[in-house]
Design an enzyme around this catalytic site. Structure first.
Site, PDB file in Angstrom:
ATOM      1  N   HIS A 296       3.637   2.867  12.850  1.00  0.00           N
ATOM      2  CA  HIS A 296       2.736   4.009  13.032  1.00  0.00           C
ATOM      3  C   HIS A 296       3.295   5.082  13.964  1.00  0.00           C
ATOM      4  O   HIS A 296       2.551   5.705  14.720  1.00  0.00           O
ATOM      5  CB  HIS A 296       1.356   3.551  13.553  1.00  0.00           C
ATOM      6  CG  HIS A 296       0.631   2.645  12.605  1.00  0.00           C
ATOM      7  ND1 HIS A 296      -0.640   2.169  12.845  1.00  0.00           N
ATOM      8  CD2 HIS A 296       0.978   2.129  11.396  1.00  0.00           C
ATOM      9  CE1 HIS A 296      -1.027   1.400  11.838  1.00  0.00           C
ATOM     10  NE2 HIS A 296      -0.056   1.350  10.947  1.00  0.00           N
TER      11      HIS A 296
ATOM     12  N   ASP B  19       3.075  -6.463   3.484  1.00  0.00           N
ATOM     13  CA  ASP B  19       2.725  -5.353   4.380  1.00  0.00           C
ATOM     14  C   ASP B  19       3.071  -5.688   5.826  1.00  0.00           C
ATOM     15  O   ASP B  19       2.355  -5.321   6.746  1.00  0.00           O
ATOM     16  CB  ASP B  19       1.230  -4.996   4.234  1.00  0.00           C
ATOM     17  CG  ASP B  19       0.866  -3.754   5.043  1.00  0.00           C
ATOM     18  OD1 ASP B  19       1.780  -2.966   5.373  1.00  0.00           O
ATOM     19  OD2 ASP B  19      -0.320  -3.574   5.350  1.00  0.00           O
TER      20      ASP B  19
ATOM     21  N   GLU C  19      -5.088   2.009   2.729  1.00  0.00           N
ATOM     22  CA  GLU C  19      -5.095   0.768   3.526  1.00  0.00           C
ATOM     23  C   GLU C  19      -5.257   1.080   5.005  1.00  0.00           C
ATOM     24  O   GLU C  19      -5.985   0.404   5.722  1.00  0.00           O
ATOM     25  CB  GLU C  19      -3.782  -0.014   3.297  1.00  0.00           C
ATOM     26  CG  GLU C  19      -3.741  -1.378   3.983  1.00  0.00           C
ATOM     27  CD  GLU C  19      -3.319  -1.372   5.448  1.00  0.00           C
ATOM     28  OE1 GLU C  19      -3.539  -2.385   6.136  1.00  0.00           O
ATOM     29  OE2 GLU C  19      -2.771  -0.361   5.916  1.00  0.00           O
ATOM     30  N   GLU C  20      -4.546   2.115   5.444  1.00  0.00           N
ATOM     31  CA  GLU C  20      -4.539   2.411   6.888  1.00  0.00           C
ATOM     32  C   GLU C  20      -5.921   2.800   7.400  1.00  0.00           C
ATOM     33  O   GLU C  20      -6.223   2.665   8.573  1.00  0.00           O
ATOM     34  CB  GLU C  20      -3.515   3.517   7.203  1.00  0.00           C
ATOM     35  CG  GLU C  20      -2.063   3.138   6.895  1.00  0.00           C
ATOM     36  CD  GLU C  20      -1.515   2.043   7.792  1.00  0.00           C
ATOM     37  OE1 GLU C  20      -2.241   1.569   8.684  1.00  0.00           O
ATOM     38  OE2 GLU C  20      -0.349   1.657   7.592  1.00  0.00           O
TER      39      GLU C  20
ATOM     40  N   HIS D 214       0.829  -1.217   0.000  1.00  0.00           N
ATOM     41  CA  HIS D 214       0.000   0.000   0.000  1.00  0.00           C
ATOM     42  C   HIS D 214       0.855   1.255   0.000  1.00  0.00           C
ATOM     43  O   HIS D 214       1.897   1.317   0.631  1.00  0.00           O
ATOM     44  CB  HIS D 214      -1.049  -0.012   1.114  1.00  0.00           C
ATOM     45  CG  HIS D 214      -0.537   0.015   2.518  1.00  0.00           C
ATOM     46  ND1 HIS D 214      -0.218   1.177   3.172  1.00  0.00           N
ATOM     47  CD2 HIS D 214      -0.316  -0.986   3.413  1.00  0.00           C
ATOM     48  CE1 HIS D 214       0.171   0.889   4.416  1.00  0.00           C
ATOM     49  NE2 HIS D 214       0.133  -0.411   4.584  1.00  0.00           N
TER      50      HIS D 214
ATOM     51  N   ASP E 173       6.154   0.972   6.727  1.00  0.00           N
ATOM     52  CA  ASP E 173       4.721   0.649   6.546  1.00  0.00           C
ATOM     53  C   ASP E 173       4.080   1.664   5.626  1.00  0.00           C
ATOM     54  O   ASP E 173       3.651   2.720   6.079  1.00  0.00           O
ATOM     55  CB  ASP E 173       4.042   0.627   7.908  1.00  0.00           C
ATOM     56  CG  ASP E 173       2.592   0.187   7.815  1.00  0.00           C
ATOM     57  OD1 ASP E 173       2.178  -0.284   6.751  1.00  0.00           O
ATOM     58  OD2 ASP E 173       1.875   0.334   8.820  1.00  0.00           O
TER      59      ASP E 173
HETATM   60 ZN   LIG Z   1       0.641  -1.328   6.389  1.00  0.00          ZN
END
Ligand SMILES: [Zn+2]
Length: 529
Positions: free
Chosen positions: A491, A421, A393-394, A347, A359
């Protein structure tokens, strides 16, 4: 979740520059699902992938060979008619796979030791340094998609195009948390995606610390008017993430005015880890943010001593109407079964902190690298190898869900869906979901990765974006790597290029490329249940 709206090719909501891009930039070839054999032949003769001498002759022989193949070879396996066709025995399949050993070595050599060494790392570094973080609905994500659209074209990939989708648009704005009692202390926070704001003056309230939803329910009477602080232990991401997803709803149910959630992380240097969260329509929406492990544990210690804790929370968070975005697609069109698809993906969106290098910059860029390596080796698999860089995606796999709705009518032509991912650290193997027969075939394919010693197969090959297909019986694979440090950075502001390692990315790209190429080139599709 969030943006599960129908796919609309409306024009009023996506920005003018993007309209220009999709109306002028799409390369001349039709998407592979619509390509006829004729178009394919013409392109092959002109194609930049086939410049070797004698190619034309080989090509004619190939056509003759194809002509004499059983009619059903390579047909989607879900059709009834396949029962009447010859299918390869496992022994034949094993032999066929072993025949790819030289190609696998060539891919590994190019990716790990040759001209393409460190390429996916360097491409990713240039990208994340230029664009930065790419939250769903943001200008940065729009810039990222434009950037990828142009570099995929420069890389001479085929059918480079954008597929419009609608995605959530949430912005955190300014935010802060200050402990006022028992002492002044600035609590570092990151608001959770989709959180509502506090009033401008903030919410000042006493804190109730709990370690689980059970404890919260037992102490429901104490929660009214309080800021609930969750100090749940980290068990695993899958197990513990429910506190981030549902912490505000559970606290809202018992009358809390806000919730602060211990970051879902395995390690911390006072770092908050953000993520999406979900409200329920029948529960009051309260502001919610994550806090560091350190602050959660400190407040738990204070409260166990009977100390009264007071915190002021200020958040400007705001949800805007859904906005236009795109899944970004590029292909190497199959030579023999162009309508059949092997999908490799990652993503493109990320959180709005750090650089989104881990990520999922790594997963997106090794997926691009797979197509680049195959093209550079002058290879063209029988099936179409399709790169998809998912958007949003998130925010809950939003771009992928709309992609699935748009393309599921063609599901029998999807051979396998692959997504990386979970980091691109030292690769260990492949996670796979599919029939026992398909798993046995994958096991043979993984033997081709003996030269770099990455031959393991694990369970659960679906990722957020590919899960829609896997649920419907399409084989799914995801990259497995050493994730011991993944949740240190996940994140957070720490998800930067510094986390990535070029040599590990080379190895991940080699695994991803060998597996996707061989599946795309084998005579038969992977068997389903
Ligand atoms: Zn991800």
């Amino acid at each position: 979740m969030g943006g599960a709206t129908a796919w609309v090719r409306g024009s009023q909501w996506y920005p003018l520059p993007m309209l220009l891009v999709i109306s002028t930039g799409v390369s001349g070839r039709a998407p592979a699902e619509n390509v006829t054999d004729d178009q394919c032949l013409i392109w092959n003769e002109r194609g930049h992938l086939s410049k070797r001498k004698g190619r034309k002759m080989k090509f004619l022989l190939l056509i003759a060979f194809i002509h004499f193949l059983p009619q059903c070879t390579g047909k989607p396996l879900s059709l009834d008619e396949h029962q009447h066709c010859h299918q390869q025995t496992f022994k034949e399949i094993k032999r066929e796979i072993a025949g790819y050993s030289d190609i696998a070595k060539a891919i590994i050599n190019l990716a790990v030791y040759g001209n393409a060494q460190n390429r996916s790392y360097e491409r990713l570094a240039r990208f994340v340094d230029a664009i930065g973080p790419r939250l769903s609905g943001s200008k940065n994500l729009e810039m990222a998609i434009k950037y990828m659209f142009s570099v995929l074209q420069e890389d001479s990939l085929e059918n480079v195009h954008l597929e419009p989708v609608k995605v959530p648009h949430w912005e955190r704005g300014e935010e802060s948390a200050m402990m006022l009692a028992p002492r002044n202390h600035s609590i570092v926070i990151l608001g959770l995606g989709s959180s509502v704001a506090t009033p401008p003056e903030g919410i000042t309230a006493e804190v109730l610390v709990v370690t689980s939803f059970d404890e919260l329910h037992k102490r429901a009477q104490d929660a009214k008017g309080k800021i609930v602080v969750y100090n749940q232990p980290f068990i695993s991401y899958e197990e513990t993430v429910k506190y981030r997803l549902l912490g505000a709803v559970e606290a809202g149910k018992v009358g809390a005015v806000a919730s602060l959630i211990r970051s879902v992380a395995s390690f911390s240097i006072n770092s908050p880890h953000t993520g999406w969260q979900q409200y329920q329509s029948d529960v009051p929406k309260i502001p919610t943010a994550c806090i560091s492990m350190e602050d959660a544990e400190m407040m738990a210690r204070m409260s166990s001593r009977g100390t009264r804790i007071v915190v002021t929370l200020k958040m400007e968070a705001k949800t805007y109407p859904d906005t236009g975005s795109f899944n970004t697609v590029a292909e190497i069109v199959g030579s023999k079964y162009p309508e059949q698809i092997v999908l490799v993906s990652g993503h493109l969106d990320s959180w709005d902190v750090g650089q989104g290098a881990m990520d999922d910059g790594g997963g997106a860029f090794i997926s691009w690298e797979a197509l680049s390596l195959i093209k550079d080796l002058g290879l063209r698999p029988k099936r179409t190898l399709r790169l998809v860089l998912w958007t949003a995606e998130e925010a809950g796999g939003v771009g992928a869900e709309q992609y699935y709705q748009l393309h599921k009518g063609n599901i029998s032509n999807f051979d396998i869906v692959m997504e990386s991912d979970s980091g691109t650290f030292m690769p260990m193997g492949l996670a796979f979901t599919g029939s026992d027969k398909a798993r046995a075939i994958l096991k043979e394919i993984m033997q081709l990765l003996q030269p770099i010693n990455v031959t393991n197969i694990y369970e659960n090959g679906g990722e957020t974006d590919t899960e829609y297909w896997v649920r419907d019986g399409v084989p799914g694979a995801s990259l497995r790597d050493d994730i011991s440090k993944y949740f240190w950075f996940h994140h957070t502001q720490g998800d930067t290029m510094t986390v990535q390692d070029p040599n590990q990315m080379n190895l991940c790209a080699a695994v991803w490329t060998v597996v996707s190429y061989v599946i795309a080139d084998m005579e038969e599709m992977l068997p389903r249940n």
